[in-house]
Design a protein around this motif. Structure first.
Motif, short mmCIF file in Angstrom:
data_model
loop_
_atom_site.label_atom_id
_atom_site.label_comp_id
_atom_site.label_asym_id
_atom_site.label_seq_id
_atom_site.Cartn_x
_atom_site.Cartn_y
_atom_site.Cartn_z
N PHE A 166 0.83 -1.20 0.00
CA PHE A 166 0.00 0.00 0.00
C PHE A 166 0.86 1.26 0.00
O PHE A 166 1.82 1.37 0.75
CB PHE A 166 -0.94 0.01 1.20
N LYS A 167 0.47 2.19 -0.87
CA LYS A 167 1.13 3.49 -0.95
C LYS A 167 0.03 4.55 -1.01
O LYS A 167 -0.94 4.39 -1.76
CB LYS A 167 2.00 3.57 -2.20
N ARG A 168 0.16 5.59 -0.24
CA ARG A 168 -0.86 6.63 -0.23
C ARG A 168 -0.65 7.59 -1.40
O ARG A 168 0.36 8.29 -1.47
CB ARG A 168 -0.83 7.40 1.10
N HIS A 169 -1.60 7.61 -2.33
CA HIS A 169 -1.54 8.51 -3.48
C HIS A 169 -2.28 9.82 -3.20
O HIS A 169 -1.89 10.87 -3.70
CB HIS A 169 -2.16 7.84 -4.71
N THR A 170 -3.35 9.74 -2.43
CA THR A 170 -4.11 10.93 -2.04
C THR A 170 -4.56 10.73 -0.59
O THR A 170 -4.32 9.67 0.01
CB THR A 170 -5.37 11.12 -2.92
N GLU A 171 -5.26 11.71 -0.05
CA GLU A 171 -5.74 11.60 1.34
C GLU A 171 -6.80 10.53 1.50
O GLU A 171 -7.04 10.05 2.62
CB GLU A 171 -6.29 12.95 1.80
N THR A 172 -7.45 10.14 0.40
CA THR A 172 -8.52 9.14 0.50
C THR A 172 -8.10 7.74 0.05
O THR A 172 -8.92 6.83 0.02
CB THR A 172 -9.75 9.58 -0.33
N THR A 173 -6.83 7.55 -0.29
CA THR A 173 -6.35 6.22 -0.66
C THR A 173 -6.57 5.24 0.49
O THR A 173 -6.28 5.56 1.65
CB THR A 173 -4.85 6.25 -0.99
N LEU A 174 -7.07 4.04 0.18
CA LEU A 174 -7.25 3.04 1.22
C LEU A 174 -5.90 2.75 1.88
O LEU A 174 -4.92 2.50 1.18
CB LEU A 174 -7.83 1.75 0.64
N PRO A 175 -5.85 2.75 3.22
CA PRO A 175 -4.56 2.66 3.90
C PRO A 175 -4.01 1.26 4.09
O PRO A 175 -2.80 1.09 4.24
CB PRO A 175 -4.86 3.30 5.26
N ASP A 176 -4.90 0.25 4.11
CA ASP A 176 -4.41 -1.08 4.47
C ASP A 176 -5.34 -2.18 3.96
O ASP A 176 -6.38 -1.92 3.35
CB ASP A 176 -4.24 -1.20 5.98
N LEU A 177 -4.93 -3.40 4.25
CA LEU A 177 -5.66 -4.58 3.77
C LEU A 177 -7.05 -4.69 4.39
O LEU A 177 -8.00 -5.09 3.70
CB LEU A 177 -4.84 -5.83 4.11
N PHE A 194 -16.14 1.92 -6.25
CA PHE A 194 -15.94 3.36 -6.39
C PHE A 194 -14.48 3.72 -6.14
O PHE A 194 -13.82 3.13 -5.28
CB PHE A 194 -16.82 4.12 -5.41
N ASP A 195 -14.01 4.68 -6.90
CA ASP A 195 -12.74 5.34 -6.64
C ASP A 195 -13.11 6.75 -6.20
O ASP A 195 -13.57 7.57 -7.00
CB ASP A 195 -11.89 5.35 -7.91
N ARG A 196 -12.94 7.03 -4.93
CA ARG A 196 -13.31 8.33 -4.35
C ARG A 196 -12.09 9.23 -4.28
O ARG A 196 -11.59 9.54 -3.21
CB ARG A 196 -13.95 8.12 -2.98
N GLN A 197 -11.57 9.58 -5.47
CA GLN A 197 -10.35 10.40 -5.57
C GLN A 197 -9.19 9.71 -4.86
O GLN A 197 -8.38 10.37 -4.20
CB GLN A 197 -10.58 11.80 -5.00
N ILE A 203 -10.40 13.30 -9.32
CA ILE A 203 -10.94 12.33 -10.27
C ILE A 203 -11.57 11.18 -9.50
O ILE A 203 -10.94 10.57 -8.63
CB ILE A 203 -9.85 11.76 -11.20
N HIS A 204 -12.84 10.86 -9.82
CA HIS A 204 -13.48 9.71 -9.19
C HIS A 204 -14.26 8.92 -10.22
O HIS A 204 -14.49 9.39 -11.34
CB HIS A 204 -14.35 10.13 -8.00
N CYS A 205 -14.64 7.70 -9.86
CA CYS A 205 -15.31 6.84 -10.83
C CYS A 205 -16.18 5.80 -10.15
O CYS A 205 -16.06 5.55 -8.95
CB CYS A 205 -14.28 6.16 -11.75
N VAL A 206 -17.06 5.20 -10.97
CA VAL A 206 -17.85 4.05 -10.55
C VAL A 206 -17.55 2.94 -11.54
O VAL A 206 -17.47 3.16 -12.75
CB VAL A 206 -19.36 4.39 -10.51
N ALA A 207 -17.35 1.73 -11.04
CA ALA A 207 -16.90 0.61 -11.88
C ALA A 207 -17.68 -0.66 -11.55
O ALA A 207 -18.28 -0.78 -10.48
CB ALA A 207 -15.41 0.37 -11.69
N ALA A 208 -17.63 -1.61 -12.49
CA ALA A 208 -18.27 -2.91 -12.28
C ALA A 208 -17.34 -4.00 -12.81
O ALA A 208 -16.59 -3.77 -13.76
CB ALA A 208 -19.62 -2.97 -13.00
N PRO A 209 -17.39 -5.19 -12.19
CA PRO A 209 -16.50 -6.27 -12.61
C PRO A 209 -16.96 -6.98 -13.87
O PRO A 209 -18.15 -7.06 -14.17
CB PRO A 209 -16.53 -7.23 -11.41
#
Length: 261
Positions: A166-177, A194-197, A203-209
């Motif tokens: 894990f690497k923090r790219h922004t303040e909202t990057t998920l911090p851990d497993l 969701f990618d919440r910036q 930049i944010h997005c909604v995605a589906a598998p």
């Protein structure tokens, strides 16, 4: 090599790929001493790898003795992109999603703990994004990446999760497993990621598998937009359209490529 990259070559071909990936990932051309630090190869082995890659046109040498990807790779990439069946199957569905949302649409394929952008339909608005066809992004901070992870069988998912750094790219990057596991559970329940910036600020997005019937192939599709223009509420409202796009792609894959698609 980046910590997130799972590929560490052991055979001759694997070692050559390590060199190419290091050059491709670098923000600027690399010299021999730079490559020596990035790839786990003895000096003599690395010299031979570079010489062979240059001879085959896969690497080229600049005037300052640094290296960049060669034209042969560009030709191979072009042929791979134009001839890729999955991309061809998905293309009309990506265009339809773009027409419905007016925003950028991405198609990404899971590779290790990265997602590779296989196709992209640009927004009608001029917005600069990191994503480019062929670029790789971490799975844990992108909508397409998290969506693809959610489609993996549990045993395979655990292997991928264990390899993530894990690497923090922004303040909202998920911090851990733990945080990522929680999101994957939500994605499996809702069918949406969701990618919440989390990868790029603004930049944010909604995605589906997207996955094959036996789930030996997983990918994701997303609608991506700038946060200043599209709210999370609007992004969430596009969720059903993104799910429908993923379902339509999977249906066409099954019809055209069969159950082992």
């Amino acid at each position: 090599m980046t910590a997130a990259n799972e590929h560490v070559g052991t055979g001759t071909l694997g070692k050559a790929i390590d060199v190419l990936e290091a050059v491709a990932a670098a923000p600027e051309p690399l010299r021999f001493t730079d490559l020596l630090k990035l790839v786990d190869q003895p000096r003599g082995t690395l010299h031979r790898q570079i010489s062979n890659l240059i001879e085959e046109g896969l690497l080229s040498v600049r005037r300052d003795n640094s290296y960049e990807l060669g034209l042969t790779l560009l030709k191979l990439a072009s042929r791979a992109w134009s001839g890729n069946q999955f991309r061809a199957i998905a293309e009309p569905h990506l265009k339809r999603l773009h027409e419905l949302t007016g925003e950028t649409v991405h198609l990404g394929v899971l590779r290790g703990v990265e997602v590779i952008y296989l196709d992209k339909v640009e927004s009608r608005q001029a917005v600069r994004m990191y994503s480019q066809i062929g670029n790789a992004s971490p799975v844990y901070c992108t909508g397409v990446g998290k969506a693809a992870l959610s489609a993996l069988p549990d045993a395979e998912l655990e292997k991928r999760l264990a390899a993530i750094v894990f690497k923090r790219h922004t303040e909202t990057t998920l911090p851990d497993l733990a945080a990522l596991r929680g999101e994957i559970a939500e994605i499996r329940a809702s069918g949406l990621a969701f990618d919440r910036q989390e990868h790029e600020v603004g930049i944010h997005c909604v995605a589906a598998p997207i996955h094959s019937r036996d789930r030996d192939f997983v990918a994701g599709v997303s609608a991506t937009a700038p946060a200043y223009r599209i709210s999370m509420e609007q992004l969430t409202a596009w969720g059903p359209l993104v799910r429908e796009t993923a379902a339509a792609i999977m249906e066409d894959m099954a019809a055209r490529l069969g159950p082992k698609a």
